[in-house]
Design a protein around this motif. Structure first.
Motif, PDB file in Angstrom:
ATOM      1  N   LYS A  42      28.468  41.901  94.419  1.00  0.00           N
ATOM      2  CA  LYS A  42      27.845  43.175  94.060  1.00  0.00           C
ATOM      3  C   LYS A  42      28.912  44.146  93.581  1.00  0.00           C
ATOM      4  O   LYS A  42      30.083  44.028  93.944  1.00  0.00           O
ATOM      5  CB  LYS A  42      27.125  43.800  95.267  1.00  0.00           C
ATOM      6  CG  LYS A  42      25.914  43.032  95.728  1.00  0.00           C
ATOM      7  CD  LYS A  42      25.204  43.775  96.838  1.00  0.00           C
ATOM      8  CE  LYS A  42      23.945  43.017  97.243  1.00  0.00           C
ATOM      9  NZ  LYS A  42      23.139  43.775  98.191  1.00  0.00           N
ATOM     10  N   ASP A  43      28.487  45.101  92.765  1.00  0.00           N
ATOM     11  CA  ASP A  43      29.384  46.171  92.365  1.00  0.00           C
ATOM     12  C   ASP A  43      29.589  47.113  93.553  1.00  0.00           C
ATOM     13  O   ASP A  43      28.641  47.456  94.248  1.00  0.00           O
ATOM     14  CB  ASP A  43      28.805  46.967  91.198  1.00  0.00           C
ATOM     15  CG  ASP A  43      28.762  46.155  89.911  1.00  0.00           C
ATOM     16  OD1 ASP A  43      29.578  45.220  89.761  1.00  0.00           O
ATOM     17  OD2 ASP A  43      27.909  46.454  89.052  1.00  0.00           O
ATOM     18  N   ILE A  44      30.833  47.511  93.751  1.00  0.00           N
ATOM     19  CA  ILE A  44      31.172  48.401  94.854  1.00  0.00           C
ATOM     20  C   ILE A  44      31.810  49.657  94.272  1.00  0.00           C
ATOM     21  O   ILE A  44      32.658  49.578  93.388  1.00  0.00           O
ATOM     22  CB  ILE A  44      32.171  47.726  95.821  1.00  0.00           C
ATOM     23  CG1 ILE A  44      31.615  46.416  96.361  1.00  0.00           C
ATOM     24  CG2 ILE A  44      32.551  48.676  96.956  1.00  0.00           C
ATOM     25  CD1 ILE A  44      30.392  46.560  97.230  1.00  0.00           C
ATOM     26  N   TYR A  45      31.402  50.808  94.767  1.00  0.00           N
ATOM     27  CA  TYR A  45      31.941  52.086  94.323  1.00  0.00           C
ATOM     28  C   TYR A  45      32.627  52.772  95.500  1.00  0.00           C
ATOM     29  O   TYR A  45      32.027  52.925  96.560  1.00  0.00           O
ATOM     30  CB  TYR A  45      30.818  52.978  93.778  1.00  0.00           C
ATOM     31  CG  TYR A  45      30.077  52.318  92.630  1.00  0.00           C
ATOM     32  CD1 TYR A  45      30.564  52.408  91.337  1.00  0.00           C
ATOM     33  CD2 TYR A  45      28.928  51.586  92.872  1.00  0.00           C
ATOM     34  CE1 TYR A  45      29.898  51.788  90.290  1.00  0.00           C
ATOM     35  CE2 TYR A  45      28.263  50.957  91.831  1.00  0.00           C
ATOM     36  CZ  TYR A  45      28.756  51.056  90.547  1.00  0.00           C
ATOM     37  OH  TYR A  45      28.104  50.433  89.513  1.00  0.00           O
ATOM     38  N   VAL A  46      33.873  53.160  95.291  1.00  0.00           N
ATOM     39  CA  VAL A  46      34.637  53.849  96.327  1.00  0.00           C
ATOM     40  C   VAL A  46      34.691  55.326  95.978  1.00  0.00           C
ATOM     41  O   VAL A  46      35.089  55.694  94.872  1.00  0.00           O
ATOM     42  CB  VAL A  46      36.070  53.293  96.446  1.00  0.00           C
ATOM     43  CG1 VAL A  46      36.886  54.107  97.443  1.00  0.00           C
ATOM     44  CG2 VAL A  46      36.041  51.827  96.835  1.00  0.00           C
ATOM     45  N   ILE A  47      34.273  56.154  96.905  1.00  0.00           N
ATOM     46  CA  ILE A  47      34.370  57.604  96.768  1.00  0.00           C
ATOM     47  C   ILE A  47      35.238  58.079  97.923  1.00  0.00           C
ATOM     48  O   ILE A  47      34.913  57.835  99.085  1.00  0.00           O
ATOM     49  CB  ILE A  47      32.976  58.262  96.833  1.00  0.00           C
ATOM     50  CG1 ILE A  47      32.087  57.702  95.721  1.00  0.00           C
ATOM     51  CG2 ILE A  47      33.094  59.770  96.752  1.00  0.00           C
ATOM     52  CD1 ILE A  47      30.628  58.073  95.852  1.00  0.00           C
ATOM     53  N   SER A  48      36.338  58.728  97.605  1.00  0.00           N
ATOM     54  CA  SER A  48      37.232  59.159  98.681  1.00  0.00           C
ATOM     55  C   SER A  48      37.705  60.590  98.450  1.00  0.00           C
ATOM     56  O   SER A  48      37.646  61.099  97.334  1.00  0.00           O
ATOM     57  CB  SER A  48      38.436  58.224  98.785  1.00  0.00           C
ATOM     58  OG  SER A  48      39.199  58.286  97.604  1.00  0.00           O
ATOM     59  N   THR A  49      38.151  61.191  99.521  1.00  0.00           N
ATOM     60  CA  THR A  49      38.685  62.538  99.475  1.00  0.00           C
ATOM     61  C   THR A  49      39.750  62.683 100.555  1.00  0.00           C
ATOM     62  O   THR A  49      39.608  62.081 101.630  1.00  0.00           O
ATOM     63  CB  THR A  49      37.584  63.599  99.675  1.00  0.00           C
ATOM     64  OG1 THR A  49      38.180  64.891  99.651  1.00  0.00           O
ATOM     65  CG2 THR A  49      36.860  63.417 100.994  1.00  0.00           C
ATOM     66  N   PRO A  50      40.791  63.452 100.278  1.00  0.00           N
ATOM     67  CA  PRO A  50      41.777  63.688 101.337  1.00  0.00           C
ATOM     68  C   PRO A  50      41.303  64.739 102.345  1.00  0.00           C
ATOM     69  O   PRO A  50      41.880  64.891 103.405  1.00  0.00           O
ATOM     70  CB  PRO A  50      43.002  64.197 100.573  1.00  0.00           C
ATOM     71  CG  PRO A  50      42.443  64.796  99.329  1.00  0.00           C
ATOM     72  CD  PRO A  50      41.200  64.005  99.001  1.00  0.00           C
ATOM     73  N   LYS A  51      40.207  65.447 102.011  1.00  0.00           N
ATOM     74  CA  LYS A  51      39.683  66.484 102.903  1.00  0.00           C
ATOM     75  C   LYS A  51      38.980  65.841 104.093  1.00  0.00           C
ATOM     76  O   LYS A  51      38.230  64.896 103.949  1.00  0.00           O
ATOM     77  CB  LYS A  51      38.687  67.373 102.153  1.00  0.00           C
ATOM     78  CG  LYS A  51      38.159  68.516 102.987  1.00  0.00           C
ATOM     79  CD  LYS A  51      37.178  69.358 102.187  1.00  0.00           C
ATOM     80  CE  LYS A  51      36.671  70.560 102.909  1.00  0.00           C
ATOM     81  NZ  LYS A  51      36.305  70.407 104.269  1.00  0.00           N
TER      82      LYS A  51
END
Length: 103
Positions: A43-52
């Motif tokens: 499957k396609d995987i999407y990573v959303i990240s933030t240093p906050k």
């Protein structure tokens, strides 16, 4: 058995119709992990990240039925003041009671 191995098995064994949303503040290799999940589940995987960090990370110590904050949200060790665990810990050691949870 470590938790990582258990989670790997869970992800591998999930039926194809189950979608995943994974949240973690402690995964150091996010993109590598996402790539593995994508290859494993095809499957396609999407990573959303933030240093906050929306919720500050603080550390507490439980000793002698009391809770003591030992590291504040800025990562500063708190060793002084009326809420310091030092007197309680010293009292426990003097009494010969070593009730500190080592798990």
């Amino acid at each position: 058995m470590q938790r990582g191995v258990v989670w790997e098995e869970v992800i591998i064994m999930l039926p194809d119709h189950v979608n995943l949303i994974l949240l973690s503040a402690t995964v150091p290799n996010t993109k590598e992990f996402a790539s593995w999940v994508g290859r494993t589940k095809k499957k396609d995987i999407y990573v959303i990240s933030t240093p906050k960090r929306p919720v500050p990370l603080e550390f507490y110590l439980w000793a002698n039925k009391k809770t003591f904050k030992i590291v504040d949200a800025n990562g500063k060790f708190l060793t002084q003041g009326s809420l310091s665990p030092a007197p309680t810990l010293q009292g426990l050691m003097l009494d010969g009671k070593t009730h500190l949870n080592r798990s």
